[in-house]
Structures are given as C-alpha cells and as structure tokens.
Design a protein around this motif. Structure first.
Motif, PDB file in Angstrom:
ATOM      1  N   LEU A   1       8.115  -7.411   8.231  1.00 27.85           N
ATOM      2  CA  LEU A   1       7.945  -6.126   7.554  1.00 27.85           C
ATOM      3  C   LEU A   1       9.238  -5.822   6.814  1.00 27.85           C
ATOM      4  O   LEU A   1      10.303  -5.703   7.425  1.00 27.85           O
ATOM      5  N   ASP A   2       9.129  -5.683   5.501  1.00 34.56           N
ATOM      6  CA  ASP A   2      10.297  -5.593   4.635  1.00 34.56           C
ATOM      7  C   ASP A   2      10.361  -4.251   3.925  1.00 34.56           C
ATOM      8  O   ASP A   2       9.331  -3.661   3.591  1.00 34.56           O
ATOM      9  N   MET A   3      11.568  -3.788   3.679  1.00 37.81           N
ATOM     10  CA  MET A   3      11.790  -2.621   2.828  1.00 37.81           C
ATOM     11  C   MET A   3      12.888  -2.957   1.831  1.00 37.81           C
ATOM     12  O   MET A   3      14.018  -3.256   2.225  1.00 37.81           O
ATOM     13  N   TYR A   4      12.552  -2.924   0.547  1.00 39.93           N
ATOM     14  CA  TYR A   4      13.555  -3.149  -0.481  1.00 39.93           C
ATOM     15  C   TYR A   4      12.992  -2.670  -1.816  1.00 39.93           C
ATOM     16  O   TYR A   4      12.201  -1.722  -1.856  1.00 39.93           O
ATOM     17  N   TYR A   5      13.346  -3.310  -2.906  1.00 36.79           N
ATOM     18  CA  TYR A   5      12.833  -2.922  -4.220  1.00 36.79           C
ATOM     19  C   TYR A   5      12.583  -4.185  -5.030  1.00 36.79           C
ATOM     20  O   TYR A   5      12.691  -5.286  -4.500  1.00 36.79           O
TER      21      TYR A   5
ATOM     22  N   GLY B   1       4.455 -19.333   1.182  1.00 37.75           N
ATOM     23  CA  GLY B   1       3.383 -19.386   2.166  1.00 37.75           C
ATOM     24  C   GLY B   1       3.601 -18.497   3.371  1.00 37.75           C
ATOM     25  O   GLY B   1       2.811 -18.497   4.307  1.00 37.75           O
ATOM     26  N   MET B   2       4.678 -17.712   3.354  1.00 40.29           N
ATOM     27  CA  MET B   2       5.008 -16.796   4.435  1.00 40.29           C
ATOM     28  C   MET B   2       4.014 -15.643   4.485  1.00 40.29           C
ATOM     29  O   MET B   2       3.231 -15.432   3.541  1.00 40.29           O
ATOM     30  N   ARG B   3       4.032 -14.879   5.565  1.00 40.28           N
ATOM     31  CA  ARG B   3       3.244 -13.648   5.672  1.00 40.28           C
ATOM     32  C   ARG B   3       4.206 -12.472   5.699  1.00 40.28           C
ATOM     33  O   ARG B   3       5.206 -12.496   6.423  1.00 40.28           O
ATOM     34  N   ALA B   4       3.925 -11.428   4.907  1.00 40.60           N
ATOM     35  CA  ALA B   4       4.838 -10.288   4.850  1.00 40.60           C
ATOM     36  C   ALA B   4       4.105  -9.002   4.524  1.00 40.60           C
ATOM     37  O   ALA B   4       3.071  -9.004   3.837  1.00 40.60           O
ATOM     38  N   VAL B   5       4.652  -7.910   5.035  1.00 40.31           N
ATOM     39  CA  VAL B   5       4.268  -6.559   4.627  1.00 40.31           C
ATOM     40  C   VAL B   5       5.445  -6.008   3.841  1.00 40.31           C
ATOM     41  O   VAL B   5       6.567  -5.926   4.358  1.00 40.31           O
ATOM     42  N   LEU B   6       5.205  -5.645   2.594  1.00 39.83           N
ATOM     43  CA  LEU B   6       6.266  -5.231   1.685  1.00 39.83           C
ATOM     44  C   LEU B   6       6.229  -3.724   1.456  1.00 39.83           C
ATOM     45  O   LEU B   6       5.147  -3.132   1.392  1.00 39.83           O
ATOM     46  N   SER B   7       7.388  -3.144   1.306  1.00 35.75           N
ATOM     47  CA  SER B   7       7.447  -1.715   1.004  1.00 35.75           C
ATOM     48  C   SER B   7       8.674  -1.436   0.156  1.00 35.75           C
ATOM     49  O   SER B   7       9.758  -1.959   0.413  1.00 35.75           O
ATOM     50  N   ARG B   8       8.473  -0.646  -0.879  1.00 30.99           N
ATOM     51  CA  ARG B   8       9.556  -0.256  -1.771  1.00 30.99           C
ATOM     52  C   ARG B   8      10.312   0.911  -1.129  1.00 30.99           C
ATOM     53  O   ARG B   8       9.721   1.941  -0.801  1.00 30.99           O
ATOM     54  N   GLY B   9      11.606   0.758  -0.865  1.00 33.16           N
ATOM     55  CA  GLY B   9      12.373   1.854  -0.320  1.00 33.16           C
ATOM     56  C   GLY B   9      12.365   3.038  -1.267  1.00 33.16           C
ATOM     57  O   GLY B   9      12.734   2.910  -2.438  1.00 33.16           O
ATOM     58  N   LEU B  10      11.938   4.198  -0.783  1.00 31.64           N
ATOM     59  CA  LEU B  10      11.760   5.382  -1.621  1.00 31.64           C
ATOM     60  C   LEU B  10      12.845   6.406  -1.319  1.00 31.64           C
ATOM     61  O   LEU B  10      13.033   6.807  -0.171  1.00 31.64           O
TER      62      LEU B  10
ATOM     63  N   PHE C   1       0.960  -4.023   2.155  1.00 30.84           N
ATOM     64  CA  PHE C   1       1.946  -3.024   1.731  1.00 30.84           C
ATOM     65  C   PHE C   1       1.962  -1.799   2.635  1.00 30.84           C
ATOM     66  O   PHE C   1       0.963  -1.459   3.280  1.00 30.84           O
ATOM     67  N   MET C   2       3.109  -1.159   2.679  1.00 36.79           N
ATOM     68  CA  MET C   2       3.276   0.163   3.263  1.00 36.79           C
ATOM     69  C   MET C   2       4.048   1.013   2.260  1.00 36.79           C
ATOM     70  O   MET C   2       4.655   0.474   1.330  1.00 36.79           O
ATOM     71  N   LEU C   3       4.003   2.316   2.438  1.00 33.41           N
ATOM     72  CA  LEU C   3       4.893   3.203   1.697  1.00 33.41           C
ATOM     73  C   LEU C   3       6.107   3.485   2.567  1.00 33.41           C
ATOM     74  O   LEU C   3       5.976   3.665   3.784  1.00 33.41           O
ATOM     75  N   ALA C   4       7.290   3.539   1.941  1.00 33.24           N
ATOM     76  CA  ALA C   4       8.529   3.537   2.718  1.00 33.24           C
ATOM     77  C   ALA C   4       9.507   4.623   2.291  1.00 33.24           C
ATOM     78  O   ALA C   4      10.462   4.355   1.545  1.00 33.24           O
ATOM     79  N   PRO C   5       9.307   5.870   2.746  1.00 34.24           N
ATOM     80  CA  PRO C   5      10.371   6.861   2.567  1.00 34.24           C
ATOM     81  C   PRO C   5      11.606   6.359   3.310  1.00 34.24           C
ATOM     82  O   PRO C   5      11.567   6.154   4.523  1.00 34.24           O
TER      83      PRO C   5
ATOM     84  N   LEU D   1      -2.545   3.809   3.210  1.00 35.13           N
ATOM     85  CA  LEU D   1      -1.427   2.902   3.465  1.00 35.13           C
ATOM     86  C   LEU D   1      -0.587   3.406   4.639  1.00 35.13           C
ATOM     87  O   LEU D   1      -0.356   4.609   4.776  1.00 35.13           O
ATOM     88  N   PRO D   2      -0.086   2.496   5.475  1.00 36.00           N
ATOM     89  CA  PRO D   2       0.814   2.888   6.564  1.00 36.00           C
ATOM     90  C   PRO D   2       2.184   3.294   6.027  1.00 36.00           C
ATOM     91  O   PRO D   2       2.487   3.136   4.844  1.00 36.00           O
ATOM     92  N   ILE D   3       3.028   3.786   6.951  1.00 34.15           N
ATOM     93  CA  ILE D   3       4.378   4.243   6.622  1.00 34.15           C
ATOM     94  C   ILE D   3       5.406   3.346   7.314  1.00 34.15           C
ATOM     95  O   ILE D   3       5.260   2.992   8.487  1.00 34.15           O
ATOM     96  N   ASN D   4       6.467   3.011   6.571  1.00 27.84           N
ATOM     97  CA  ASN D   4       7.606   2.256   7.097  1.00 27.84           C
ATOM     98  C   ASN D   4       8.865   3.036   6.780  1.00 27.84           C
ATOM     99  O   ASN D   4       9.116   3.369   5.617  1.00 27.84           O
TER     100      ASN D   4
END
Length: 433
Positions: free
Chosen positions: A123-127, A140-149, A181-185, A208-211
C-alpha cells in the motif's frame, strides 16, 4: 500457467477455529493464478511447471501495509534527524526535484527490494500516480496506490488540483486486479478539517478506501490540539475519514479514547515500528489496540526513514519491541507477527482472498531455502521466519501465479538498468554525502 510446488514445507491456516498457523509438508497446485489445491491434484490438472520443494519452505507473500516506494531514491540521505527536521528541512526539498520518470525508477527499485525479501503486495502513498502504476504494471507486482493529498483553505486550488489528480488516475487505471486505489489525505497537519471532509465525501462517492498518517509524533499532537482542541483521531473521525475501510499509518501518540474510536469504526492500524523508532516518534501501543479489537497490519514506511523495505526485519522488531516495553513475552508472538504481516495486511487492502495458503486464494507465494546456518536446525518453522530469517533466504516469488523472481533472479525487471537510472537521479537531485 499451471504450477505444481511439490512436497514443500508449507505455512497453512490451522484447522482449529483459533486463527492460528501450522507448518506441514504439502504439494500446492496453482491454476490460472489461483491456489487450486494444497493436498491433491485437481481433476485434469497438468502442470506446465513443477518446482521441487525439498529443503524449502512456502509462505504467503507479505503485504507491506504502509510505504512510499519512490523514497527508495532517498535512502540513507536524511538520517539521525528528528521527524520535523527530517521531513520539512531535508526530505520535502528533495522530493520537489523528482519527476514522474524518477518516480517510475524509484518505485521499480523498491519493488525489487520488496520481491527480494518476500513482499508480494504493498500500500503506497506518493504522487505521479501514472508513473507508479506503470512500474507496478511492468514488474507484475501487486499494489494499492494513493496520491498523497495536501490541502486547506489557505490554498484551496492546490488541494483541489491534487484531489483531481488522484481521481483521474483512479479512473484511468481502475479495473485491474493487481492495481487498485485509495484516497490519501496525507495527515491532519497537512489537511485542514474542511479539506478532510471533502476527501471523505469523494471517497464515499467513488466507493474508495482511505489511506492516511495519523498521530505519528508529539509535535503533530500539540499542533492539532492547539488548532482544533482535540486529538488527531478525533479530528479525522468527525471529518468522516475513519471507517472500516480506513488504513491509519503509525498511530504512535494515541489516547485510550482514540483507540476506542478506531475500534468502534473498524479502522486498521498499519504500524511501522522501525521508522517510528528511528525518527524518535516512539512506539505505538499495539497491545492496547489489539486488546481493544483494532486490527493491526504491518508496514515499513519509506526507505528514507527505515531504511529498508524488508518485512522480515519489521516482523522481528514488531514482536520483540512489544515484548520488551510491555514485559509480556506473549504480547506479539511469532504466530501473531506473521499473521499481522500477511493475512491482516491483505484484509487492510480489502483482499480476503490473500494472505493465506488455501484453495481459492490468489497465488501470491514465496519460496525460501532452508540451507543457511541461521535457519538450522528448523525446530519451529514459524519462529524461524520471525526470529531467524533475514530475507536472504527468499528464492522464488510469484504474484497472481506468475513467477517474478526465480532462483533470486528477476524475470520482469532489468536490475542493472534500474541501478543505473537511480544513480543518475541521485546525482541530479543531490542526495550524495
């Protein structure tokens, strides 16, 4: 591809209802990316590939429940600093120099390290989410991505722009099984209450979930209490961000009432013991949270603060630090630590079909060799994974039934190219001592 992993010591869910683990020699059958059987060959099963499991161990892949993959390019360049100095004076100025292409190569380097040490999802948070998604897709990796807000009333346009970026990336990449994806405040000190409410609204609208980061350090706690008259947990709860689909990283400086709120809302806490210790933020009260019914997952945080993405090391620290500070040898046992790092992480990212080796689950699997001195004698395989293994034992890794690393060789990543590109990034942005 049909894969048979033959006669291998396998970490399995225990047959009783207590949720424990056991280790038994089994043959595991993988068909179309899914574990088809852990005992007998399914009807008509013909393996395209057979792996001899003699002298090896099979475990579910780790789920790194909190990290910032791109930060691998910032490894070992901002050490021995207090949190605020580390973040605002050193890391953020370097991050401002990173391009989308830098994020691609930094993330790919992080994926290499995670695969090499047994992580199959993170589970990642970046931009620069497009570039992060490309790295995941290509590897080929598995990831949940979220843009740091980051956003607030002092600059509403910036927050709106970042939120739009996050939603656009979700719309572009949604529908893929290995990328979600998640949303990431980012944190309560970088998102004011109004912006937090806006993110909560969009998360509900898009399902969408929250990270997020919450209650990481004492400066944050003082800042939020001075501004809002409450704790960080209370603030994000009243903004509507805390639900049973929220992953809250850190949660080091929390009160008993904070813990109750998280338990009542069903929040998952992603603890990051090494990063929290290294930045002098403290130790999260994990035993209190577990006793209150809060689900705990495990993350490494980014390589700028850890400085590795090695979940074996993180498991060891998780277990021993809470034994020590609580004077409780049973607080986080080896079995609990392994479950936290696998099954609980899978549940944190919304996947009940991961984190355990059983029929119907996706084949995110890790094979370790047992012929190293630190793994012998193998008196207790689960204890060996938590207290003896260091990640160098990982030999083969598959995600969705696709082998990404075999005999410690990457099959989808050109490691020499990655090292070359990352070195150029470091020279350009000025991370060298």
């Amino acid at each position: 591809m049909n894969i048979l992993i033959e006669n291998i010591l396998t970490i399995l869910p225990a047959k009783d209802s207590a949720g424990g683990l056991t280790a038994e020699v089994r043959s595991v059958y993988v068909k179309s990316g899914v574990i088809a059987s852990v005992t007998e060959a399914p009807d008509g099963f013909v393996p395209d590939k057979t792996i001899n499991g003699s002298g090896k161990l099979l475990m579910p892949g780790f789920v790194n429940a909190h990290t910032h993959a791109t930060m691998s390019v910032l490894r070992n360049c901002a050490d021995d600093l207090l949190f605020n100095e580390w973040l605002f004076d050193r890391i953020m100025p370097l991050e401002d120099k990173l391009t989308g292409e830098d994020n691609y190569w930094g993330t790919t380097l992080a994926i290499m390290e995670m695969l090499r040490t047994g992580t199959t999802a993170y589970l990642d948070m970046y931009y620069f989410l497009d570039d992060l998604a490309r790295a995941v897709e290509d590897s080929g990796m598995r990831a949940v991505l979220s843009r740091g807000l980051i956003g607030g009333s002092d600059d509403p346009g910036a927050g709106e722009y970042r939120l739009r970026e996050a939603i656009d990336a979700y719309e572009k990449w949604k529908g893929r099984d290995r990328i979600s994806f998640m949303l990431a405040p980012h944190a309560p000190y970088t998102c004011d209450e109004g912006f937090q409410r806006e993110v909560a609204f969009e998360a509900k609208r898009l399902n969408l979930p929250i990270n997020t980061h919450i209650s990481e350090g004492l400066v944050e706690i003082d800042t939020i209490r001075d501004k809002y008259g409450c704790t960080s947990i209370e603030l994000m709860d009243r903004a509507g961000l805390l639900t049973d689909r929220t992953v809250a990283a850190h949660c080091v400086q929390v009160t008993d009432s904070d813990i109750k709120i998280m338990a009542d809302r069903g929040v998952t806490v992603a603890t990051n013991p090494v990063s929290n210790l290294k930045l002098a933020n403290g130790v999260a009260p994990i035993l209190k949270m577990m006793n209150a019914g809060v689900r705990i997952a495990l993350g490494t945080d980014g390589a700028a603060s850890n400085n590795t993405l090695n979940m074996f090391r993180e498991m060891t620290v998780l277990s021993i630090i809470h034994k020590g500070i609580n004077h409780d040898a049973f607080g986080v046992t080896a079995e609990k630590a392994l479950t936290i790092a696998t099954k609980n992480g899978a549940l944190a990212i919304g996947r009940s079909d991961m984190g355990e080796i059983k029929p119907g689950n996706v084949a995110d699997l890790v094979i370790l060799t047992l012929d190293s001195p630190n793994m012998q004698p193998l008196n207790n395989p689960i204890s060996a994974l938590v207290y003896s293994a260091n990640g160098s034992e990982v030999e083969t890794v598959m995600v969705d039934g696709r082998i990404l690393m075999e005999n410690r060789e990457f099959l989808t990543i050109d490691s020499d190219r990655v090292y070359h590109e990352v070195s150029k990034i470091c020279d350009r942005i000025g991370t060298r001592s």
